[in-house]
Design a protein around this motif. Sequence first.
Motif, PDB file in Angstrom:
ATOM      1  N   THR A   1       0.827  -1.214   0.000  1.00  0.00           N
ATOM      2  CA  THR A   1       0.000   0.000   0.000  1.00  0.00           C
ATOM      3  C   THR A   1       0.857   1.259   0.000  1.00  0.00           C
ATOM      4  OG1 THR A   1      -1.912  -1.016   1.075  1.00  0.00           O
ATOM      5  CG2 THR A   1      -1.622   1.350   1.384  1.00  0.00           C
TER       6      THR A   1
ATOM      7  N   SER B   1      -7.075   1.155   3.114  1.00  0.00           N
ATOM      8  CA  SER B   1      -6.437  -0.057   2.597  1.00  0.00           C
ATOM      9  C   SER B   1      -6.208  -0.998   3.775  1.00  0.00           C
ATOM     10  CB  SER B   1      -5.109   0.286   1.922  1.00  0.00           C
ATOM     11  OG  SER B   1      -4.468  -0.886   1.473  1.00  0.00           O
TER      12      SER B   1
ATOM     13  N   ARG C   1     -13.595   5.189  -0.234  1.00  0.00           N
ATOM     14  CA  ARG C   1     -13.097   4.054  -0.994  1.00  0.00           C
ATOM     15  C   ARG C   1     -12.407   3.044  -0.083  1.00  0.00           C
ATOM     16  NH1 ARG C   1      -9.931   5.444  -6.526  1.00  0.00           N
ATOM     17  NH2 ARG C   1     -11.000   7.358  -7.159  1.00  0.00           N
TER      18      ARG C   1
ATOM     19  N   ALA D   1      -9.774  -0.666  -0.230  1.00  0.00           N
ATOM     20  CA  ALA D   1      -9.030  -1.750  -0.875  1.00  0.00           C
ATOM     21  C   ALA D   1      -8.886  -2.821   0.198  1.00  0.00           C
ATOM     22  CB  ALA D   1      -7.673  -1.272  -1.371  1.00  0.00           C
TER      23      ALA D   1
ATOM     24  N   GLU E   1      -8.132  -6.719   1.228  1.00  0.00           N
ATOM     25  CA  GLU E   1      -7.630  -8.065   0.934  1.00  0.00           C
ATOM     26  C   GLU E   1      -7.860  -8.885   2.189  1.00  0.00           C
ATOM     27  OE1 GLU E   1      -5.636 -11.185   1.241  1.00  0.00           O
ATOM     28  OE2 GLU E   1      -3.798 -10.005   1.094  1.00  0.00           O
TER      29      GLU E   1
ATOM     30  N   GLY F   1      -5.889 -10.011  -5.704  1.00  0.00           N
ATOM     31  CA  GLY F   1      -7.096  -9.744  -4.934  1.00  0.00           C
ATOM     32  C   GLY F   1      -8.052 -10.913  -5.030  1.00  0.00           C
TER      33      GLY F   1
ATOM     34  N   GLY G   1     -11.323  -4.942  -4.724  1.00  0.00           N
ATOM     35  CA  GLY G   1     -10.213  -4.209  -5.319  1.00  0.00           C
ATOM     36  C   GLY G   1      -9.050  -5.121  -5.667  1.00  0.00           C
ATOM     37  N   ARG G   2      -8.081  -4.558  -6.371  1.00  0.00           N
ATOM     38  CA  ARG G   2      -6.900  -5.298  -6.813  1.00  0.00           C
ATOM     39  C   ARG G   2      -5.645  -4.470  -6.591  1.00  0.00           C
ATOM     40  NH1 ARG G   2     -10.171  -8.716  -6.685  1.00  0.00           N
ATOM     41  NH2 ARG G   2     -10.652 -10.340  -8.245  1.00  0.00           N
ATOM     42  N   PHE G   3      -4.627  -5.122  -6.039  1.00  0.00           N
ATOM     43  CA  PHE G   3      -3.293  -4.536  -5.956  1.00  0.00           C
ATOM     44  C   PHE G   3      -2.521  -4.932  -7.210  1.00  0.00           C
ATOM     45  CE2 PHE G   3      -4.611  -4.765  -1.516  1.00  0.00           C
ATOM     46  CZ  PHE G   3      -4.223  -3.527  -1.035  1.00  0.00           C
TER      47      PHE G   3
ATOM     48  N   VAL H   1      -3.504  -1.153  -9.278  1.00  0.00           N
ATOM     49  CA  VAL H   1      -3.463  -0.331  -8.079  1.00  0.00           C
ATOM     50  C   VAL H   1      -3.476   1.158  -8.421  1.00  0.00           C
ATOM     51  CG1 VAL H   1      -0.941  -0.147  -7.815  1.00  0.00           C
ATOM     52  CG2 VAL H   1      -2.410  -0.226  -5.775  1.00  0.00           C
TER      53      VAL H   1
ATOM     54  N   GLU I   1      -6.910   2.239  -8.291  1.00  0.00           N
ATOM     55  CA  GLU I   1      -7.405   2.243  -6.911  1.00  0.00           C
ATOM     56  C   GLU I   1      -6.971   3.504  -6.158  1.00  0.00           C
ATOM     57  OE1 GLU I   1      -9.366  -0.078  -5.661  1.00  0.00           O
ATOM     58  OE2 GLU I   1      -9.122  -1.767  -7.033  1.00  0.00           O
TER      59      GLU I   1
END
Length: 485
Positions: A163, A228, A249, A251, A253, A449, A457-459, A464, A467
């Motif tokens: 992140t 995140s 927002r 993110a 995981e 993700g 979401g996706r890293f 990212v 995001e």
Amino acid sequence: MQSILVLNKNYINGEWTEGKSNRTYDILNPYDRSVVASVRLATKEQLEETFEIAKQAQKEWAKATVEERREVLHKAAHYLNENREEIVNTIVRETGGTLLKANVEHHLTLEFLEEAIKYADEIYKVREVPGSPEKLNHIHRLPLGVISSISPFNFPMNLSMRTIAPAIALGNSVVHKPDIQVGLSGGSIIAKAFEYAGLPKGVLNVVLTDIDEIGDGMLTNPNLNLISFTGSTPVGRHIGAIAGQNLKRVALELGGNSPFVVLSDADVDAAVNAAIFGKFIHQGQICMIINRIIVHQDKYDEFVEKFVARAASLPYGDPSDPKTVIGPLVNERQLEKALQYIEDAKAEGATVALEGQRVGNVLTPFVFTDVDNSSRLAQTELFAPIATIIKAQTDSEAIEIANDTTYGLSSSIFTSDLVRGEELSLLIDSGMTHINDQTVNDAPNIPFGGNKASGLGRFGNPWVVEEFTVTKWVSIQTKVRHFPF
């Protein structure tokens, strides 16, 4: 690298700052419970001040050139490289991970940092979209603002950097709270790297504290633009609910229950080798870890025999010993939970193919066979060196069993038919499927993700970037527009 005694403080506005709580927290070595460092915790008031600092710092950092941002990232990577040995040893002491795991974590941390250098130029790019002859449409990508970052105990350094590096590369500021159990490798060392790199004050802030001190302060602060979080699904649901109420927002995981599917045409020896690694690395304390091994009936007996023999032979003990594969679980609570899962599985009638044992704070491998996929054992994210093996009558049933979970993070399929393997991979409802490999894979340039209860979401580059930035449409009327009224 500076002494750990210096790094046991918050890093706020470019200063190493003592927490103002009347409570201290002892970071313990999971193997022998010795004290690694003591931390005076930050208070809710300090956290609120930190978000305000981050908001103001971000406004200036957003003006930094691509070259300035890349230079900071390069220097941070240099620091981590130069101090690799001491950092790796700290990861071992804090997380209870083996030297192999700690070296993998250090390597992944650098990969995420170095990948972020590649897309530091993504902000302020202007893309033109066709419009009318009298109107230009420009699409701008801008920094998002302040990122609230919360990382877990298992792979604290790389899951924090996943992140932090993109956020900084894309002109954002960060308020980061690592799990206090691993506050040094999850936060302080990263802060030191960016301090060394000359990152302006307030762009990265690391707060060492716990929920008893700050409550939902990392989620509700009005200055944050994105949360995140990497951690458990129940906590993720709580974060999602608060973020939804405040239109922030996220993110996320979250947890996993990753299936490892061995089809009727699989190479059993190769599957066993992969499954041993993918089940027992870091004692099973990984979100992507193999949680259910699903084997076609034609390969079942051979797989079980070879897997149990390998699991029984894994060296265990002190994680600082290079030969150790199975180290300690992170704390007593996790150890007690694992032991309860084992007792419940026995009570449910699962067959114990390998009886492990508790040795100090180490739990040696357990293997259960003839497991019912609807059982608590199969449906729980175990986070322990406990393997469950499920028999499937057909390849199709194996895929159905793989999908019979609320989670959808990672998965694997072993087969000699690679074309069919990829076709079947698309039928598994998970964010990632690995053919002829195990489930624990990560890289900075893939869409990392999960589906279902495993996150949002996706890293990874370039996902990212979307995001952690905001897209803005600017239209330019080049000629006087005539309106109907």
